[in-house]
Design a protein around this motif. Structure first.
Motif, PDB file in Angstrom:
ATOM      1  N   GLU A   1       0.291  12.311 -11.623  1.00 15.31           N
ATOM      2  CA  GLU A   1       1.509  11.671 -12.135  1.00 15.31           C
ATOM      3  C   GLU A   1       2.179  10.824 -11.053  1.00 15.31           C
ATOM      4  O   GLU A   1       2.703   9.741 -11.337  1.00 15.31           O
ATOM      5  N   ALA A   2       2.164  11.304  -9.812  1.00 17.47           N
ATOM      6  CA  ALA A   2       2.778  10.553  -8.718  1.00 17.47           C
ATOM      7  C   ALA A   2       2.031   9.248  -8.457  1.00 17.47           C
ATOM      8  O   ALA A   2       2.658   8.194  -8.234  1.00 17.47           O
ATOM      9  N   LEU A   3       0.696   9.293  -8.476  1.00 20.29           N
ATOM     10  CA  LEU A   3      -0.076   8.061  -8.288  1.00 20.29           C
ATOM     11  C   LEU A   3       0.194   7.073  -9.413  1.00 20.29           C
ATOM     12  O   LEU A   3       0.322   5.856  -9.182  1.00 20.29           O
ATOM     13  N   ASP A   4       0.275   7.586 -10.636  1.00 26.67           N
ATOM     14  CA  ASP A   4       0.578   6.709 -11.767  1.00 26.67           C
ATOM     15  C   ASP A   4       1.969   6.104 -11.615  1.00 26.67           C
ATOM     16  O   ASP A   4       2.175   4.913 -11.874  1.00 26.67           O
ATOM     17  N   ALA A   5       2.934   6.918 -11.188  1.00 19.55           N
ATOM     18  CA  ALA A   5       4.285   6.411 -10.979  1.00 19.55           C
ATOM     19  C   ALA A   5       4.307   5.333  -9.898  1.00 19.55           C
ATOM     20  O   ALA A   5       4.999   4.306 -10.038  1.00 19.55           O
ATOM     21  N   TRP A   6       3.557   5.549  -8.811  1.00 19.88           N
ATOM     22  CA  TRP A   6       3.500   4.545  -7.743  1.00 19.88           C
ATOM     23  C   TRP A   6       2.976   3.219  -8.276  1.00 19.88           C
ATOM     24  O   TRP A   6       3.531   2.153  -7.978  1.00 19.88           O
ATOM     25  N   ASP A   7       1.907   3.280  -9.072  1.00 19.07           N
ATOM     26  CA  ASP A   7       1.311   2.056  -9.602  1.00 19.07           C
ATOM     27  C   ASP A   7       2.270   1.343 -10.552  1.00 19.07           C
ATOM     28  O   ASP A   7       2.335   0.101 -10.569  1.00 19.07           O
ATOM     29  N   ARG A   8       3.011   2.098 -11.338  1.00 17.04           N
ATOM     30  CA  ARG A   8       3.966   1.481 -12.259  1.00 17.04           C
ATOM     31  C   ARG A   8       5.143   0.884 -11.497  1.00 17.04           C
ATOM     32  O   ARG A   8       5.626  -0.202 -11.829  1.00 17.04           O
ATOM     33  N   LEU A   9       5.605   1.587 -10.480  1.00 18.88           N
ATOM     34  CA  LEU A   9       6.712   1.070  -9.676  1.00 18.88           C
ATOM     35  C   LEU A   9       6.317  -0.178  -8.890  1.00 18.88           C
ATOM     36  O   LEU A   9       7.147  -1.046  -8.627  1.00 18.88           O
ATOM     37  N   ALA A  10       5.040  -0.240  -8.490  1.00 21.77           N
ATOM     38  CA  ALA A  10       4.585  -1.339  -7.635  1.00 21.77           C
ATOM     39  C   ALA A  10       4.748  -2.699  -8.307  1.00 21.77           C
ATOM     40  O   ALA A  10       4.879  -3.725  -7.619  1.00 21.77           O
TER      41      ALA A  10
ATOM     42  N   PRO B   1       0.831  -1.211   0.000  1.00 22.01           N
ATOM     43  CA  PRO B   1       0.000   0.000   0.000  1.00 22.01           C
ATOM     44  C   PRO B   1       0.861   1.255   0.000  1.00 22.01           C
ATOM     45  O   PRO B   1       1.977   1.266   0.523  1.00 22.01           O
ATOM     46  N   LEU B   2       0.321   2.303  -0.605  1.00 22.85           N
ATOM     47  CA  LEU B   2       0.932   3.624  -0.512  1.00 22.85           C
ATOM     48  C   LEU B   2       0.624   4.156   0.880  1.00 22.85           C
ATOM     49  O   LEU B   2      -0.539   4.282   1.266  1.00 22.85           O
ATOM     50  N   ALA B   3       1.654   4.459   1.646  1.00 18.39           N
ATOM     51  CA  ALA B   3       1.481   4.973   3.009  1.00 18.39           C
ATOM     52  C   ALA B   3       2.537   6.045   3.223  1.00 18.39           C
ATOM     53  O   ALA B   3       3.615   5.779   3.777  1.00 18.39           O
ATOM     54  N   ARG B   4       2.240   7.229   2.758  1.00 15.81           N
ATOM     55  CA  ARG B   4       3.215   8.318   2.773  1.00 15.81           C
ATOM     56  C   ARG B   4       2.665   9.455   3.625  1.00 15.81           C
ATOM     57  O   ARG B   4       1.613  10.023   3.314  1.00 15.81           O
TER      58      ARG B   4
ATOM     59  N   PHE C   1       8.774   8.602  -7.857  1.00 17.47           N
ATOM     60  CA  PHE C   1       7.488   8.977  -7.262  1.00 17.47           C
ATOM     61  C   PHE C   1       7.354  10.493  -7.159  1.00 17.47           C
ATOM     62  O   PHE C   1       6.287  11.053  -7.444  1.00 17.47           O
ATOM     63  N   THR C   2       8.400  11.172  -6.748  1.00 13.54           N
ATOM     64  CA  THR C   2       8.309  12.625  -6.549  1.00 13.54           C
ATOM     65  C   THR C   2       8.398  13.405  -7.853  1.00 13.54           C
ATOM     66  O   THR C   2       8.265  14.629  -7.847  1.00 13.54           O
TER      67      THR C   2
END
Length: 511
Positions: free
Chosen positions: A399-408, A378-381, A504-505
């Motif tokens: 863009e950050a949410l998309d990056a998180w999903d791609r990195l996951a 989970p994203l927990a930032r 992510f950032t």
């Protein structure tokens, strides 16, 4: 049938008013030009005098609209009828926007032009709300419906831009978030405990020709129990107010709960009305109690949600109890130096002391209902970001949410095989001690997003500098390891987690 007739008359009256204001040239740019930059700055400080002075001697329709609806000044009936020939004074009274007596029309609401811009383009709304302190020449009533303020604009700039189906606006107030959400949504349900707030939301939807905004009365998620939404937005009444006699309870800012329980209840409960993958965005306050960080309290609220949530919480400000009390006592129209002011501040401080509150945080909360089949972490930032930001954050958040999903879905081996580019708004700064050949500090500076400044070591700086979308990350790390005479495996283990953070950032981008 009578209700339908009255609704049609209201629709016709609002359409006539809008046409009159358009003919008068009542736009944000025209208003600013009419009274000039000094008066405009004074308006922002709650000082209408210079604007009135600038409009003296003018009897045109624009000046009339400025005085009547922007400043809330009573005007002669003949002047109003001449400036607004379609709706006239009687029409304003019928709409509930003015009263008349002895040949004078007194506005009972403000209507102010508000320009906006998003990824779909630029535009302008006319936003009706209750008379402010300057127009009332005194403290606000507790049922006051606020117009567009700094918090409203902040949340509007946070709303994710992607098209969605249904959006819920909790605590809609004058309806500004519902209007903004409708630009990306098929339909919006706007809720509030205040019937007057819902009335203003209906008026503003009609004033701006915006359909598919449904209003419902009730607290938090009660009006939509059992329904699901793709997005939830809320500028809730999050202000922490003492629950004692003599302290006004303003509906627009006070949710009727003790401490920060209003925001806690929202965070714990919003998952039940989010569709899988749906996102909630809100502003809020949280308390630091007995030295325990407020962001940890928010983390606990998220953890106690019965529906699994991703969370990205950004604390933007931190106030001590005295500063917080003074801020909100002044906001209600009580002047510093008065006996009432001192008594209200004392009540706030006593309330905070009773719970051991040492500070109050303010910030942005983004929550996302996790997909049932998701195996990703989970994203927990939870972070503090206090520097000024250069513009609306909505594109960056998306863009950050998309990056998180791609990195996951990328383990370290897959990330090492990926190619990256440096974002176009990133610059590098190197700081040298006098006479030193090597820099003592290397910083990556982000021009957009949260305008982050990240200190990096030579290895990470070299990697970022080499990311041009051509060679995979792992190849670059191996080359840097050889250059620095370092162990490649150890360097990879050190750099890859930091690369994930930079992606992510938004400092690095996946090709």
């Amino acid at each position: 049938m009578a209700d339908l007739d009255s609704e049609r008359r209201a629709d016709d009256g609002i359409a006539a008013l809008r046409a009159d204001l358009v003919d008068a040239g009542y736009t944000a740019a025209a208003v600013r030009e009419a009274w000039g930059p000094l008066a405009d700055a004074a308006i922002g400080a709650g000082l209408p005098g210079p604007a009135r002075t600038a409009l003296e001697g003018r009897a045109d329709a624009l000046a009339t609209a400025c005085l009547l609806f922007f400043l809330g000044d009573p005007l002669p009936r003949k002047r109003v009828d001449a400036a607004l020939p379609r709706v006239g004074a009687d029409g304003l009274v019928a709409l509930g926007l003015a009263s008349t007596a002895d040949g004078v029309v007194a506005p009972t609401a403000l209507i102010r032009p508000q320009d906006f811009a998003d990824d779909r383009g630029e535009g302008e709304w006319l936003i009706a709300s209750d008379l402010d302190e300057a127009a009332l020449r005194g403290a606000l009533p507790t049922g006051h419906v606020l117009g567009v303020g700094g918090a409203s604009l902040t949340l509007a700039g946070l709303q994710l831009p992607a098209p969605v189906g249904r959006v819920l606006d909790v605590g809609t107030g004058c309806g500004i978030q519902a209007l903004r959400a409708r630009r990306a949504a098929d339909g919006v349900v706007a809720t509030d405990v205040s019937e007057r707030a819902l009335w203003f939301t209906r008026v503003n939807a009609l004033l701006n020709g915006v359909d598919a905004i449904e209003v419902r009365r009730g607290s938090l998620f009660e009006p939509v129990a059992g329904e699901l939404f793709d997005r939830v937005v809320s500028n809730p009444p999050f202000v922490i107010t003492p629950r004692v006699a003599g302290v006004p309870q303003y509906e627009y800012r006070d949710g009727g709960m003790a401490g920060d329980e209003l925001v806690a209840s929202f965070v714990r409960g919003v998952g039940a009305v989010l569709a899988p993958g749906g996102v909630a965005q809100l502003l809020g306050n949280w308390e630091y109690r007995s030295g325990a960080p407020g962001l940890d309290r928010v983390r606990d609220w998220v953890s106690s949600s019965p529906v699994p949530l991703d969370a990205w919480v950004v604390e933007r400000e931190l106030l001590d109890p005295l500063g917080y009390a003074q801020l909100w006592v002044r906001d209600g129209g009580t002047a510093p130096g008065s006996t009432a002011y001192e008594g209200l501040v004392d009540a706030w401080l006593a309330d905070f002391a009773a719970r051991g509150v040492t500070a109050i945080g303010f910030g942005y909360v983004l929550l996302r209902r996790r997909m049932p089949e998701s195996a990703a972490a989970p994203l927990a930032r939870y972070e503090r970001v206090t520097q000024p930001v250069p513009g609306p954050l909505a594109p960056h958040l998306a863009e950050a949410l998309d990056a998180w999903d791609r990195l996951a879905v990328l383990d370290d081996a897959a990330l090492a095989g990926a190619t990256l580019c440096v974002a176009g708004d990133v610059t590098e700064a190197r700081h040298h001690l006098p006479g030193a050949e090597s820099p003592s500090v290397i910083e990556l500076r982000q021009g957009g997003g949260f305008a982050r400044v990240v200190e990096v070591d030579p290895a990470l700086a070299a990697l970022v500098g080499a990311c041009d979308g051509e060679l995979p990350v792992g190849v670059l790390v191996d080359a840097i390891a050889e250059l620095l005479e370092a162990d490649a495996s150890a360097l990879r283990a050190d750099l890859l987690p930091r690369v994930r953070e930079l992606v992510f950032t938004g400092i690095l981008q996946l090709s």
